[in-house]
Write an enzyme that holds these catalytic residues in place. Structure first.
Site, PDB file in Angstrom:
ATOM      1  NE  ARG A  67      -3.541   1.985   2.783  1.00 20.86           N
ATOM      2  CZ  ARG A  67      -4.712   1.928   3.377  1.00 20.86           C
ATOM      3  NH1 ARG A  67      -5.165   0.784   3.824  1.00 20.86           N
ATOM      4  NH2 ARG A  67      -5.421   2.998   3.533  1.00 20.86           N
TER       5      ARG A  67
ATOM      6  CD  GLU B  28      -7.885   3.789  12.436  1.00 19.29           C
ATOM      7  OE1 GLU B  28      -8.401   2.793  11.922  1.00 19.29           O
ATOM      8  OE2 GLU B  28      -6.969   4.429  11.901  1.00 19.29           O
TER       9      GLU B  28
ATOM     10  CB  SER C 185      -8.295  -1.551  10.035  1.00 23.38           C
ATOM     11  OG  SER C 185      -7.073  -1.248   9.469  1.00 23.38           O
ATOM     12  CG  LEU C 186     -12.831  -2.654   8.183  1.00 21.71           C
ATOM     13  CD1 LEU C 186     -13.623  -2.733   6.887  1.00 21.71           C
ATOM     14  CD2 LEU C 186     -13.477  -1.626   9.109  1.00 21.71           C
TER      15      LEU C 186
END
Ligand SMILES: Cc1cc2nc3c(=O)[nH]c(=O)nc-3n(C[C@H](O)[C@H](O)[C@H](O)COP(=O)(O)OP(=O)(O)OC[C@H]3O[C@@H](n4cnc5c(N)ncnc54)[C@H](O)[C@@H]3O)c2cc1C
Length: 266
Positions: free
Chosen positions: A13, A98, A114-115
């Site tokens: 990323r 988060e 993250s989710l």
């Protein structure tokens, strides 16, 4: 992307982010384009219903036209140090998602990790709490009362245009601590943050939620800039133009925590 990585769009990323950013700078453009039209139309609409609908409202059919894109900065991979079940070093304070630093992320936050973290840690915390003794003592000690009194003190009547203050802070962070960082800009940002903090005279009580949010944003911004200055290397989303390599000795910074205390409003 073939100019930047042999995995092209599927490169890590941070590499894709810097490539887009670099091309935007070189071409003095506010965006690049993502061509998704090679993907089967039905599959594309089924997998990305929200994006496709949003784009269509702006007149872009993603099944046939390129999508304008621009990178967003991941300012830091951190947060409140927490265990996987959300426990922190403060009794009865839990952090998940988060806001938490659980060690589940590396130098990038990878798509969907993250989710997944939100779901997995929430499950672990719910499981832990269902067996925990949640009784708290019914006594408010003097230290807590003193803090409550301190933060309830009257404040001056000064009015702030919080939207403009927030916009200025966002621009400062994007320009100085965004996708590419360097010491010179970070130091200047730190100076500006100190001035912004001094000018915002809400050491104790704020007048509304917006003011509290802005105050918190100033604190976080100062922590991010301090940590970015101390990390003299480039690693994942933290990219320094003056220290381009990964350092063998770089570890988690603790002095940003020390600075947080110096910066505290109490
Ligand atoms: C640009 C971008 C792209 C991302 N892409 C991905 C991706 O591809 N895959 C992935 O897995 N993750 C991705 N993430 C990360 C992911 O979206 C977040 O990790 C996740 O949404 C965090 O969920 P959360 O519930 O912990 O926090 P949030 O979603 O931030 O929710 C916190 C909530 O608390 C509310 N709140 C804040 N302060 C207060 C207060 N004082 N009182 C009451 N409420 C308050 C906020 O309004 C908010 O609704 C991305 C994030 C960004 C910004």
């Amino acid at each position: 992307m073939s100019k930047y990585h042999d995995k092209r769009e599927l490169a890590p990323r941070d590499i894709v982010t810097r490539a887009i950013y670099n091309e935007m700078q070189n071409k003095h453009s506010s965006n690049m384009f993502l061509n998704a039209s090679i993907i089967d139309k039905q599959k594309l609409l089924m997998r990305f219903p929200t994006i496709s609908e949003h784009c269509l409202k702006s007149g872009i059919d993603i099944t046939s036209s390129p999508i304008p894109i621009a990178p967003a900065a991941h300012y830091f991979m951190g947060g409140i140090k927490a265990e996987v079940n959300g426990k922190t070093s403060i009794k009865n304070l839990y952090a998940i998602g988060e806001t938490a630093s659980t060690g589940l992320h590396g130098a990038n936050r990878l798509a969907s990790n993250s989710l997944l973290e939100c779901v997995a840690c929430a499950y672990e915390l719910a499981d832990y709490l269902s067996f925990a003794n949640l009784e708290t003592p019914n006594i408010i000690d003097d230290r807590i009362m003193n803090t409550i009194n301190l933060y309830s003190n009257p404040i001056s009547d000064c009015d702030y245009d919080i939207k403009t203050l927030k916009d200025n802070l966002k621009s400062l962070m994007w320009d100085s601590a965004g996708i590419i960082r360097c010491e010179d800009k970070l130091l200047k940002a730190l100076d500006k943050l100190n001035i912004m903090n001094r000018d915002f005279r809400r050491e104790r009580k704020c007048r509304n939620t917006d003011e509290y949010e802005y105050r918190n944003m100033l604190t976080i911004a100062q922590l991010i800039v301090t940590a970015a200055l101390e990390r003299k290397e480039s690693r994942g989303a933290h990219s320094r133009s003056d220290y381009t390599n990964i350092s063998e000795i770089a570890t988690h910074s603790t002095s940003s925590i020390k600075n947080a205390k110096e910066f505290s409003y109490a």
